[in-house]
Design an enzyme around this catalytic site. Structure first.
Site, PDB file in Angstrom:
ATOM      1  N   HIS A   1       4.178  10.337  -7.210  1.00 47.98           N
ATOM      2  CA  HIS A   1       5.006  10.770  -8.348  1.00 47.98           C
ATOM      3  C   HIS A   1       4.125  11.252  -9.497  1.00 47.98           C
ATOM      4  CE1 HIS A   1       8.715   9.610  -6.550  1.00 47.98           C
ATOM      5  NE2 HIS A   1       8.599   8.298  -6.728  1.00 47.98           N
TER       6      HIS A   1
ATOM      7  N   THR B   1       0.836  -1.210   0.000  1.00 46.34           N
ATOM      8  CA  THR B   1       0.000   0.000   0.000  1.00 46.34           C
ATOM      9  C   THR B   1       0.865   1.251   0.000  1.00 46.34           C
ATOM     10  OG1 THR B   1      -1.801  -1.154   1.101  1.00 46.34           O
ATOM     11  CG2 THR B   1      -1.829   1.250   1.219  1.00 46.34           C
TER      12      THR B   1
ATOM     13  N   HIS C   1       2.911   5.889  -2.776  1.00 53.16           N
ATOM     14  CA  HIS C   1       4.147   6.616  -3.110  1.00 53.16           C
ATOM     15  C   HIS C   1       4.244   6.848  -4.623  1.00 53.16           C
ATOM     16  CE1 HIS C   1       8.485   7.615  -2.870  1.00 53.16           C
ATOM     17  NE2 HIS C   1       8.563   6.925  -4.000  1.00 53.16           N
ATOM     18  N   GLU C   2       4.016   5.789  -5.403  1.00 56.74           N
ATOM     19  CA  GLU C   2       4.115   5.914  -6.864  1.00 56.74           C
ATOM     20  C   GLU C   2       3.031   6.832  -7.417  1.00 56.74           C
ATOM     21  OE1 GLU C   2       6.838   4.940  -8.263  1.00 56.74           O
ATOM     22  OE2 GLU C   2       7.492   3.833  -6.506  1.00 56.74           O
TER      23      GLU C   2
ATOM     24  N   ASP D   1      10.998  12.155  -5.121  1.00 57.22           N
ATOM     25  CA  ASP D   1      11.442  11.458  -3.912  1.00 57.22           C
ATOM     26  C   ASP D   1      12.049  12.450  -2.930  1.00 57.22           C
ATOM     27  OD1 ASP D   1      10.852   8.714  -4.495  1.00 57.22           O
ATOM     28  OD2 ASP D   1      12.476   8.740  -5.958  1.00 57.22           O
TER      29      ASP D   1
END
Length: 192
Positions: A132, A123, A128-129, A138
């Site tokens: 982006h 998850t 996180h992706e 990052d």
């Protein structure tokens, strides 16, 4: 009563009705509304049809972003429609195209099983992706409290919620109803 008197009375009554109607429609806005219009919500569609095994993590990552930002909304694309965020499962490390993606444009998210095999939380990876895709780079190294610190927070970190700074950056990016910056088309690979 003579006809002229009737006409004068009728004209006066009509003028009074029109004046009252104009006053009613010209009433000020309720005090609870702000004088500035609310920002339009940008809807971004995602396609996870090629992300078998990640559906639950993707749904949780999407829910996290939708609960924490108000001017961009992630929704699952209807079958056969084009999506702005294409999500696929891979055997490598997670990676994504750095956004911010705009409606009608497209970015790619790869959810890599190599990170899961090393103990990273699915998850957190998905959220996180998606970050982006929304334009966040990052922030490595970083603490677990920063979603965008990614793998640098370690395998024990399961936080999938953007912090105040991350939320604010996404809100600012999509404040005008579209992404403020053009995508860079840079791929970010999230290996440790």
């Amino acid at each position: 009563m003579p006809l002229g008197t009737w006409l004068k009375a009728g004209t006066s009554a009509a003028a009074l009705v029109l004046a009252m109607a104009g006053a009613a429609t010209a009433a000020p806005a309720p005090t609870g509304e702000s004088s500035t219009a609310q920002a339009a919500v940008v809807t971004l569609r995602y396609d996870d049809s090629r992300a078998a095994g990640w559906e639950t993590a993707i749904a949780a990552g999407v829910a996290s972003w939708n609960a924490n930002v108000s001017n961009v909304r992630l929704v699952e694309a209807a079958p056969g429609t084009t999506a702005e965020i294409v999500i696929v499962a891979t055997t490598g490390w997670p990676q994504a195209t750095l956004g911010p993606v705009r409606p009608g444009r497209q970015v790619r998210v790869e959810l890599g099983s190599q990170a899961v095999a090393q103990g990273y939380n699915k998850t957190r990876i998905a959220a996180h992706e998606l970050g982006h895709s929304l334009g966040l780079p990052d922030t490595k190294p970083g603490p677990c409290s920063q979603l965008m610190s990614g793998s640098s927070a370690g395998t024990a970190c399961t936080n999938a919620t953007p912090n105040t700074t991350e939320r604010s950056r996404v809100q600012s990016t999509y404040a005008s109803g579209t992404a403020a910056l053009a995508p860079t088309h840079r791929i970010l690979i999230d290996a440790p």
